[in-house]
Design an enzyme around this catalytic site. Structure first.
Site, PDB file in Angstrom:
ATOM      1  CB  SER A  78     -13.588   2.527   7.504  1.00 14.62           C
ATOM      2  OG  SER A  78     -12.298   3.062   7.532  1.00 14.62           O
ATOM      3  NE  ARG A  94     -15.862   1.359  11.699  1.00 16.50           N
ATOM      4  CZ  ARG A  94     -14.539   1.514  11.523  1.00 16.50           C
ATOM      5  NH1 ARG A  94     -13.923   0.944  10.493  1.00 16.50           N
ATOM      6  NH2 ARG A  94     -13.827   2.226  12.384  1.00 16.50           N
ATOM      7  N   GLY A 144      -4.581  -3.024  10.664  1.00 15.15           N
ATOM      8  CA  GLY A 144      -4.741  -2.463  12.001  1.00 15.15           C
ATOM      9  C   GLY A 144      -6.206  -2.468  12.416  1.00 15.15           C
ATOM     10  CD  GLN A 197      -7.437   1.272  13.323  1.00 12.95           C
ATOM     11  OE1 GLN A 197      -6.479   1.084  14.069  1.00 12.95           O
ATOM     12  NE2 GLN A 197      -7.348   1.153  12.006  1.00 12.95           N
ATOM     13  CG  ASP A 212      -6.112   6.590   6.699  1.00 11.90           C
ATOM     14  OD1 ASP A 212      -5.228   6.618   7.574  1.00 11.90           O
ATOM     15  OD2 ASP A 212      -7.181   5.959   6.824  1.00 11.90           O
ATOM     16  NE  ARG A 230       0.378   5.241   5.824  1.00 13.43           N
ATOM     17  CZ  ARG A 230      -0.878   4.815   5.878  1.00 13.43           C
ATOM     18  NH1 ARG A 230      -1.825   5.604   6.348  1.00 13.43           N
ATOM     19  NH2 ARG A 230      -1.194   3.600   5.441  1.00 13.43           N
ATOM     20  NE  ARG A 263      -4.750   4.650   3.379  1.00 15.27           N
ATOM     21  CZ  ARG A 263      -5.791   4.177   2.679  1.00 15.27           C
ATOM     22  NH1 ARG A 263      -5.873   4.409   1.381  1.00 15.27           N
ATOM     23  NH2 ARG A 263      -6.748   3.483   3.266  1.00 15.27           N
TER      24      ARG A 263
HETATM   25  O1  SPQ Z   1      -6.456  -0.669   9.159  1.00 14.34           O
HETATM   26  P1  SPQ Z   1      -5.224   0.160   9.154  1.00 14.34           P
HETATM   27  O2  SPQ Z   1      -4.049  -0.691   8.774  1.00 14.34           O
HETATM   28  O3  SPQ Z   1      -4.989   0.907  10.427  1.00 14.34           O
HETATM   29  O4  SPQ Z   1      -5.426   1.233   7.970  1.00 14.34           O
HETATM   30  C1  SPQ Z   1      -5.321   2.666   7.865  1.00 14.34           C
HETATM   31  C2  SPQ Z   1      -5.038   2.942   6.330  1.00 14.34           C
HETATM   32  O5  SPQ Z   1      -4.251   3.808   5.960  1.00 14.34           O
HETATM   33  O6  SPQ Z   1      -5.706   2.281   5.547  1.00 14.34           O
HETATM   34  C3  SPQ Z   1      -4.233   3.292   8.735  1.00 14.34           C
HETATM   35  F1  SPQ Z   1      -3.071   2.900   8.528  1.00 14.34           F
HETATM   36  O7  SPQ Z   1      -6.573   3.305   8.123  1.00 14.34           O
HETATM   37  C4  SPQ Z   1      -7.178   3.443   9.422  1.00 14.34           C
HETATM   38  C5  SPQ Z   1      -7.246   4.916   9.784  1.00 14.34           C
HETATM   39  O8  SPQ Z   1      -5.983   5.517   9.804  1.00 14.34           O
HETATM   40  C6  SPQ Z   1      -8.575   2.869   9.341  1.00 14.34           C
HETATM   41  C7  SPQ Z   1      -9.472   3.309  10.447  1.00 14.34           C
HETATM   42  C8  SPQ Z   1     -10.754   2.610  10.664  1.00 14.34           C
HETATM   43  O9  SPQ Z   1     -11.270   1.944   9.750  1.00 14.34           O
HETATM   44  O10 SPQ Z   1     -11.300   2.748  11.786  1.00 14.34           O
HETATM   45  C9  SPQ Z   1      -9.168   4.392  11.253  1.00 14.34           C
HETATM   46  C10 SPQ Z   1      -7.911   5.137  11.153  1.00 14.34           C
HETATM   47  O11 SPQ Z   1      -7.016   4.693  12.163  1.00 14.34           O
HETATM   48  P2  SPQ Z   1      -7.063   5.280  13.667  1.00 14.34           P
HETATM   49  O12 SPQ Z   1      -5.845   4.705  14.324  1.00 14.34           O
HETATM   50  O13 SPQ Z   1      -6.987   6.772  13.516  1.00 14.34           O
HETATM   51  O14 SPQ Z   1      -8.281   4.841  14.309  1.00 14.34           O
END
Ligand code: SPQ
Length: 421
Positions: free
Chosen positions: A20, A24, A91, A162, A308, A339, A381
């Site tokens: 994360s 950023r 994502g 996110q 996660d 998941r 994961r």
């Molecule tokens: O980036 P991505 O694919 O969404 O990755 C995941 C992960 O398991 O590595 C989720 F599948 O992490 C997200 C996390 O679940 C990373 C993240 C962030 O860096 O802001 C926030 C989380 O997602 P969300 O949807 O809760 O904001």
């Protein structure tokens, strides 16, 4: 791949940089004035996708094994990319980019792999459209027509860093004030980094206020180890007999440490040593020792603090005596794969007593399990959690795809098998 089994897990390991924070640092560095030097950057596939997208918008980014140097273009310096931006499996890249791109004076398109095409983007495009954004589609490919934005007062309907970050990033460009009201606290790396870069951002409990910002100043970012990667070794050290693992230099931002609270609640022997501050984030060395675990209930506002880690927490529950109930975790259904379904289907193959629920799962642990041929569903994961699970299964287990671990932890298997001593 046959999942090799180890007999004990001992020693020290350094997990790669926080995913994360790495994303950023590149994104904010690209729109800052000056040079952002990033050490400890995660060279995983997802963060490399972020670098690739910003290079396509004219940002000069130098990558070497020691550091990543981002030559910032300023808030208004990005250039129209010549092609569709490809975010791979990420994502975070896809959703955060929407917040920046909505406010540019050019159009862009974004797409990703088969998993990204199935992940909901409406949760980001809807609040952005309330700010005036023009984004076509609620699933990738997204077509973004850059335009002028205005601030909004927005109550989040889902606990998501996110979504929150996409609105904050758009808020940097929007006329007036943007207020985001969270219902549960999600990871706050964006708020911390933007504060250090001089953005007009305030956090008051669950509310974040951002004002239009003229410039961000580049800062040095020292990325701590990712607690989401450390999680696999934490659970491994706890369930393997006669084991003790120290995971060095792990980020322990309180919005991310739900796994420590839950495992301790299950009876885990976990010590945090050498606690220190590094570039605005708390860091520690985490030592775990073999422990007799007991089942627990996990739900409510702790969920965003460990979302996660739930697949590997489910592994701990398999080896814990009694029942573990995971609830309020419906967000797991919209990750790289569903998941909840993936964990229940794969764990069931080993004879584990596990039931899928609407918002989580119920595991009756403490029973013998056997090996199986596992599917990862292309989810990093899942690949790493199943590798930990297989260690205490009777007989052989296989993984259909171990390469997907490279999304967040390219050297996972090397680091894992080095602990067999
Ligand atoms: O980036 P991505 O694919 O969404 O990755 C995941 C992960 O398991 O590595 C989720 F599948 O992490 C997200 C996390 O679940 C990373 C993240 C962030 O860096 O802001 C926030 C989380 O997602 P969300 O949807 O809760 O904001």
């Amino acid at each position: 791949m046959i999942i090799k089994k180890i007999s004990v897990a001992n020693g020290a390991v350094r997990v790669p940089g926080d995913k994360s924070i790495s994303h950023r640092a590149v994104m904010l560095g690209s729109i800052a004035d000056g040079i952002t030097e990033i050490t400890g950057f995660l060279m995983g596939a997802d963060c490399l996708s972020t670098i690739d997208c910003f290079r396509k918008m004219g940002v000069d980014i130098d990558v070497s094994p020691e550091k990543v140097i981002v030559k910032g273009k300023g808030l208004r310096g990005l250039q129209r990319p010549q092609e569709t931006l490809y975010t791979g499996n990420s994502g975070t890249t896809t959703r955060l980019l929407c917040g920046i791109l909505a406010a540019q004076d050019f159009d862009t398109s974004i797409t990703g792999d088969a998993s990204i095409e199935k992940r909901p983007m409406g949760r980001v495009t809807k609040p952005l459209s309330l700010m005036g954004a023009q984004i076509e589609n609620e699933y990738c490919p997204l077509h973004i027509h850059g335009t002028k934005l205005h601030g909004i007062d927005y109550k989040m309907s889902v606990a998501s860093a996110q979504v929150k970050t996409a609105i904050i990033l758009a808020g940097l460009y929007a006329d007036g004030t943007t207020i985001i009201r969270e219902t549960e606290k999600s990871r706050d790396h964006t708020e911390l980094m933007l504060g250090a870069m001089g953005a007009d951002i305030k956090v008051d409990g669950l509310n974040i206020t951002v004002n239009k910002t003229n410039s961000l100043k580049a800062v040095k970012v020292n990325v701590p180890g990712d607690i989401s990667s450390a999680a696999f070794f934490m659970v491994l050290g706890l369930i393997m007999p006669n084991s003790c693992i120290t995971i060095e230099n792990v980020g322990i931002n309180p919005t991310r440490t739900g796994i420590i609270d839950v495992l301790r609640n299950m009876g885990a022997d976990i010590e945090l040593n050498n606690i220190r501050e590094s570039a605005g984030e708390s860091v520690a060395d985490i030592t775990v020792r073999s422990s007799s675990l007991k089942g627990t209930e996990i739900g409510g506002d702790i969920i965003p603090r460990l979302i996660d880690e739930l697949p590997v927490i489910a592994v701990a529950a398999v080896f814990a005596k009694g029942q573990t109930v995971i609830k309020d975790a419906q967000e797991l259904k919209v990750k790289e794969t569903n998941r909840i379904r993936a964990v229940v289907d794969e764990f069931s193959k080993c004879g584990i007593d596990i039931t899928e629920t609407d918002d989580g799962m119920i595991i009756n642990g403490g029973k013998d399990i056997h090996g199986a041929d596992f599917k990862t569903y292309g989810d990093h994961r899942m690949a790493m959690s199943l590798t930990v699970l297989a260690q205490l299964a009777d007989g052989e287990s296989t993984l259909d795809d171990s390469d997907c671990a490279c999304v967040s932890y390219p050297d996972f298997f090397d680091d894992f098998y080095r602990l067999d001593n």
